[in-house]
Design an enzyme around this catalytic site. Structure first.
Site, PDB file in Angstrom:
ATOM      1  N   CYS A  15       0.827  -1.200   0.000  1.00 12.52           N
ATOM      2  CA  CYS A  15       0.000   0.000   0.000  1.00 12.52           C
ATOM      3  C   CYS A  15       0.866   1.255   0.000  1.00 12.52           C
ATOM      4  CB  CYS A  15      -0.926   0.090   1.199  1.00 12.52           C
ATOM      5  SG  CYS A  15      -1.778  -1.429   1.588  1.00 12.52           S
TER       6      CYS A  15
ATOM      7  N   ARG B  50       2.127   0.747  -5.659  1.00 17.75           N
ATOM      8  CA  ARG B  50       2.214  -0.045  -4.434  1.00 17.75           C
ATOM      9  C   ARG B  50       0.947  -0.836  -4.158  1.00 17.75           C
ATOM     10  NH1 ARG B  50       6.520   2.333  -1.443  1.00 17.75           N
ATOM     11  NH2 ARG B  50       5.847   1.257   0.407  1.00 17.75           N
TER      12      ARG B  50
ATOM     13  N   TRP C  97      -3.305  -2.488  -1.264  1.00 16.11           N
ATOM     14  CA  TRP C  97      -3.116  -3.840  -1.777  1.00 16.11           C
ATOM     15  C   TRP C  97      -3.507  -4.741  -0.607  1.00 16.11           C
ATOM     16  CZ3 TRP C  97      -0.055  -8.166  -0.586  1.00 16.11           C
ATOM     17  CH2 TRP C  97       0.009  -9.137  -1.577  1.00 16.11           C
TER      18      TRP C  97
ATOM     19  N   ASN D 197       0.570   1.036   5.924  1.00 11.32           N
ATOM     20  CA  ASN D 197       1.227   0.197   4.928  1.00 11.32           C
ATOM     21  C   ASN D 197       1.972  -0.879   5.709  1.00 11.32           C
ATOM     22  OD1 ASN D 197       2.989  -0.867   2.987  1.00 11.32           O
ATOM     23  ND2 ASN D 197       4.408   0.849   3.163  1.00 11.32           N
ATOM     24  N   GLY D 198       1.647  -2.160   5.462  1.00  8.11           N
ATOM     25  CA  GLY D 198       2.338  -3.232   6.192  1.00  8.11           C
ATOM     26  C   GLY D 198       1.329  -4.175   6.834  1.00  8.11           C
TER      27      GLY D 198
ATOM     28  N   GLU E 106      11.544 -16.771 -16.141  1.00  6.71           N
ATOM     29  CA  GLU E 106      11.106 -15.373 -16.252  1.00  6.71           C
ATOM     30  C   GLU E 106      10.034 -15.234 -17.349  1.00  6.71           C
ATOM     31  OE1 GLU E 106      11.010 -12.662 -14.832  1.00  6.71           O
ATOM     32  OE2 GLU E 106      10.885 -11.077 -16.324  1.00  6.71           O
TER      33      GLU E 106
ATOM     34  N   LYS F  62       6.317 -13.822 -16.662  1.00  8.04           N
ATOM     35  CA  LYS F  62       5.740 -12.673 -17.389  1.00  8.04           C
ATOM     36  C   LYS F  62       4.370 -13.053 -17.922  1.00  8.04           C
ATOM     37  CE  LYS F  62       7.404  -9.894 -16.457  1.00  8.04           C
ATOM     38  NZ  LYS F  62       8.556  -9.892 -15.612  1.00  8.04           N
TER      39      LYS F  62
ATOM     40  N   GLU G 222       1.722 -13.558 -15.097  1.00  7.91           N
ATOM     41  CA  GLU G 222       1.407 -12.306 -14.388  1.00  7.91           C
ATOM     42  C   GLU G 222       0.381 -11.466 -15.130  1.00  7.91           C
ATOM     43  OE1 GLU G 222       5.046 -10.183 -12.086  1.00  7.91           O
ATOM     44  OE2 GLU G 222       5.446 -10.558 -14.187  1.00  7.91           O
TER      45      GLU G 222
ATOM     46  N   HIS H 228      11.320 -35.682 -16.562  1.00 12.77           N
ATOM     47  CA  HIS H 228      11.055 -36.119 -15.194  1.00 12.77           C
ATOM     48  C   HIS H 228       9.705 -35.638 -14.680  1.00 12.77           C
ATOM     49  CE1 HIS H 228      15.050 -37.722 -14.948  1.00 12.77           C
ATOM     50  NE2 HIS H 228      15.546 -36.566 -15.360  1.00 12.77           N
TER      51      HIS H 228
ATOM     52  N   LYS I  35       3.374  -3.467  -7.615  1.00  9.74           N
ATOM     53  CA  LYS I  35       4.726  -3.236  -8.106  1.00  9.74           C
ATOM     54  C   LYS I  35       5.759  -3.441  -7.006  1.00  9.74           C
ATOM     55  CE  LYS I  35       7.591  -1.867 -11.233  1.00  9.74           C
ATOM     56  NZ  LYS I  35       7.927  -3.023 -12.089  1.00  9.74           N
TER      57      LYS I  35
HETATM   58  C1  G6P Z   1       6.674  -7.802  -7.348  1.00 12.19           C
HETATM   59  C2  G6P Z   1       6.621  -7.291  -8.772  1.00 12.19           C
HETATM   60  C3  G6P Z   1       7.666  -8.015  -9.612  1.00 12.19           C
HETATM   61  C4  G6P Z   1       9.037  -7.856  -8.992  1.00 12.19           C
HETATM   62  C5  G6P Z   1       9.058  -8.334  -7.537  1.00 12.19           C
HETATM   63  C6  G6P Z   1      10.349  -7.959  -6.831  1.00 12.19           C
HETATM   64  O1  G6P Z   1       6.232  -9.110  -7.313  1.00 12.19           O
HETATM   65  O2  G6P Z   1       5.338  -7.501  -9.321  1.00 12.19           O
HETATM   66  O3  G6P Z   1       7.682  -7.469 -10.924  1.00 12.19           O
HETATM   67  O4  G6P Z   1       9.971  -8.585  -9.720  1.00 12.19           O
HETATM   68  O5  G6P Z   1       7.999  -7.714  -6.803  1.00 12.19           O
HETATM   69  O6  G6P Z   1      10.395  -6.567  -6.710  1.00 12.19           O
HETATM   70  P1  G6P Z   1      11.710  -5.722  -6.567  1.00 12.19           P
HETATM   71  O7  G6P Z   1      11.225  -4.304  -6.480  1.00 12.19           O
HETATM   72  O8  G6P Z   1      12.362  -6.171  -5.287  1.00 12.19           O
HETATM   73  O9  G6P Z   1      12.555  -5.989  -7.749  1.00 12.19           O
END
Ligand code: G6P
Length: 612
Positions: free
Chosen positions: A2, A27, A74, A98-99, A484, A488, A491, A507, A607
């Site tokens: 948040c 956030r 969030w 926040n937290g 990755e 992507k 997500e 496996h 984010k």
């Molecule tokens: C969240 C974001 C990801 C990011 C991860 C780590 O899950 O959605 O895109 O890779 O956090 O975030 P950071 O800011 O530590 O790279």
């Protein structure tokens, strides 16, 4: 998680709160709210969903107060409804948080026993009741907050507004960040300097355990023991402008296309392009506090995409510097009781520099006498501030929730660091260094070339959008890239995707393969290409639909075996992950666009994840 903001000024606070919340939406964005004082009375407006819903609400029912707090959420405790949206309030106090308050259930029982009436499912509401409880017993606002803080367990940042107190905000920080902004006759608190940028460029960051009394005249900061302390006033570099999408439909697309430029900037920060050498001192925030020759091992911890950047770097440190590397998901690292050995190096990779698990791992490493180096994109972040030395990535603000340009910039920085380690340990000679640096210098051009593949990738995405599951395979550094790529896709398109080491296919995941299952193989023509081709054949033999990402040599070696081949520029195999990230990002992006999902703000994600 948040974002939180607080404002005391001489103009209506609500428009400023909304402006700041727009900058904090990264956030969290499942609901939002503000509170101000109207004739001394706490008055709130809250709304479920994106910030625009709250804006619409405020347009219909405006607020005039010149003091206020705001929040973008969030959800952790309780669904993202209007009722659970912050600020949470009693008739005496409103709070944004926040937290996570870990002992909220216990506190709630106690407060209910004393007659408090709770109206939400959140952990935050206990804070409002705790403070109210103390005020009812005669405590001043500041004393009530001071008494409440030690009763809270967990990591949090808070901002309080009080009924009848037209010139008082209180902020507090434990774990989650909080900045105080100094204006001209106005004062601010906020989760970061970006939120405060339109109002002031002078900020102080609270340290862990600090709490602050803010009035129009200034701020009085107290530490955990209640002692008045001074925290440095810094000039924030955060941009006033809200970043726009340029000519792109989404921030994610803009950020994918910025990669040649920002990877170039990041590389220029650590390389001497003329001498073809790595010169870390150009870009590091301090000299390296250790000697690579004396290290026995490196630990890397990070989350999400940053974890995959760390996983690629592991291959580099092992290959270039013969240094054993352990890479951990940050939420696992600190609970694993890893024997680290005194004086080794721990690297933390993070775009935001605020990810709670990564920050906690950093503190764990420090407590276990590791040298702490971080690769971060936000130089004023908590992780940056708590590191011995910072390797900034120069990706610029990344707004799309799914990380793209931050990832390739992390790879660029880590590649430079691994080459420096290899040289320092005598594993790489001068000629090896030159060859690798040359390969990196060519990277922006190769990234540009990879971006020209967009039309082909868009066509492939049309098919992918019809699938329920997708498998990504890779070997060596292409393995973390497969992970990755899968991350992507899931997500932002919500299609189930998994990344696997190509050799591990037989496996287990091979059982999933039929004609409906697209298998995306990431395989530059390198020393493991042949092996990966064998795994591809195992897929083809079972009717799986192969999409191969490779280079010209790989494409001709695999001719006739794939449904689609995406031919990337030929690059030095060591740095291929930077280039192969591009088609993986574009494929996820176009699939999501075709499916009509919210690309920049996918459901349930945020984010910056500031909760454990
Ligand atoms: C969240 C974001 C990801 C990011 C991860 C780590 O899950 O959605 O895109 O890779 O956090 O975030 P950071 O800011 O530590 O790279």
């Amino acid at each position: 998680m948040c974002g939180i903001i607080g404002v005391i000024g001489n103009e209506p606070a609500a428009p400023q709160l909304i402006d700041a919340l727009k900058r904090l939406e990264y956030r969290g964005y499942d609901s939002a709210g503000v509170a101000t004082l109207e004739a001394g009375k706490l008055t709130r407006r809250r709304a479920e969903g994106k910030l625009k819903n709250l804006e619409a609400r405020l347009a219909r029912e405006p607020l005039k107060g010149t003091i206020g707090i705001g929040h973008t959420r969030w959800a952790t405790h309780g669904r993202p409804t209007e009722n659970n949206a912050h600020p949470h309030a009693t008739d005496r106090v409103a709070v944004v948080h926040n937290g996570i308050i870990e002992n909220f259930a216990e506190l709630r029982r106690e407060l209910e026993g004393n007659g408090a009436k709770f109206s939400t499912e959140t952990d935050t509401e206990v804070i409002a009741h705790l403070v109210t409880d103390a005020m009812k017993r005669g405590a001043s606002a500041a004393d009530a907050v001071k008494a409440a803080l030690p009763r809270l367990r967990g990591a949090f940042a808070l901002a309080f507004l009080f009924a009848g107190e037209e010139d008082l905000l209180i902020g507090a920080r434990r774990g989650s960040p909080l900045a105080v902004g100094f204006g001209d006759g106005s004062m601010y608190v906020g989760s970061d300097a970006i939120a405060l940028a339109p109002f002031t460029d002078t900020v102080s960051y609270l340290e862990d355990g600090d709490w602050v009394i803010v009035t129009r005249k200034g701020a009085q900061i107290h530490d955990t023991d209640g002692k008045i302390v001074q925290r440095a006033k810094l000039k924030s570099q955060a941009s006033v402008l809200l970043i726009d999408k340029g000519n792109h439909r989404h921030f994610m697309a803009k950020e994918i296309f910025e990669q040649p430029e920002v990877v170039g900037h990041t590389l220029a920060h650590y390389l001497d392009m003329t001498a073809e050498r790595v010169v870390l001192s150009k870009g590091l925030t301090a000299p390296l506090p250790f000697d690579f020759k004396k290290l026995d091992r490196i630990s890397i911890a990070a989350c999400g995409t940053a974890y995959y950047a760390g996983s690629v770097a592991r291959y580099w440190f092992e290959q270039f510097a013969h240094l054993p590397v352990e890479v951990d998901i940050a939420s696992e690292f600190r609970y694993r009781d890893v024997p680290l050995g005194n004086g080794n190096l721990a690297i933390f990779v993070s775009q935001s520099g605020e990810t709670a698990d990564t920050l906690a791992s950093l503190r764990y490493a420090r407590a276990h006498r590791q040298h702490v180096l971080s690769v971060v994109n936000v130089p004023t972040s908590s992780i940056a501030r708590e590191s011995d030395v910072v390797m900034p990535t120069l990706a610029g603000p990344e707004i799309g929730v799914a990380s793209t340009k931050a990832f390739t910039c992390q790879l660029a920085a880590l590649a430079a660091l691994a080459i420096a380690a290899g040289r320092a340990r005598g594993v790489l000679g001068e000629a090896d260094e030159k060859a690798l640096v040359r390969a990196l210098i060519e990277m922006p051009r190769h990234l540009n070339d990879a971006l020209t593949l967009e039309p082909q990738i868009e066509v492939i995405a049309r098919d992918l959008a019809k699938c329920r599951d997708v498998l990504y395979l890779g070997r060596g550094t292409s393995f973390p890239l497969a992970l990755e790529g899968a991350l992507k896709l899931k997500e932002i398109s919500y299609i189930h995707a998994e990344g696997y080491a190509a050799g591990e296919l037989k496996h287990g995941p091979i059982a999933l393969i039929d004609e409906n299952m697209p298998v995306i193989v990431i395989a530059p023509f390198d020393k493991v290409f042949e092996k990966t081709v064998s795994n591809m054949q195992e897929v083809a033999a079972r009717g799986g639909r192969l999409i191969l990402m490779t280079d010209a040599k790989g494409a001709s070696a695999a001719a006739g075996q794939t449904a689609e081949t995406i031919v990337l520029p030929t690059v030095h195999s060591a740095v291929a992950p930077l280039v192969y990230a591009v088609p993986a990002q574009l494929l996820a992006y176009h699939t999501a666009v075709i499916m009509g999902t919210d690309v920049d703000q996918p459901r349930n994600l945020a984010k910056s994840v500031t909760v454990e």
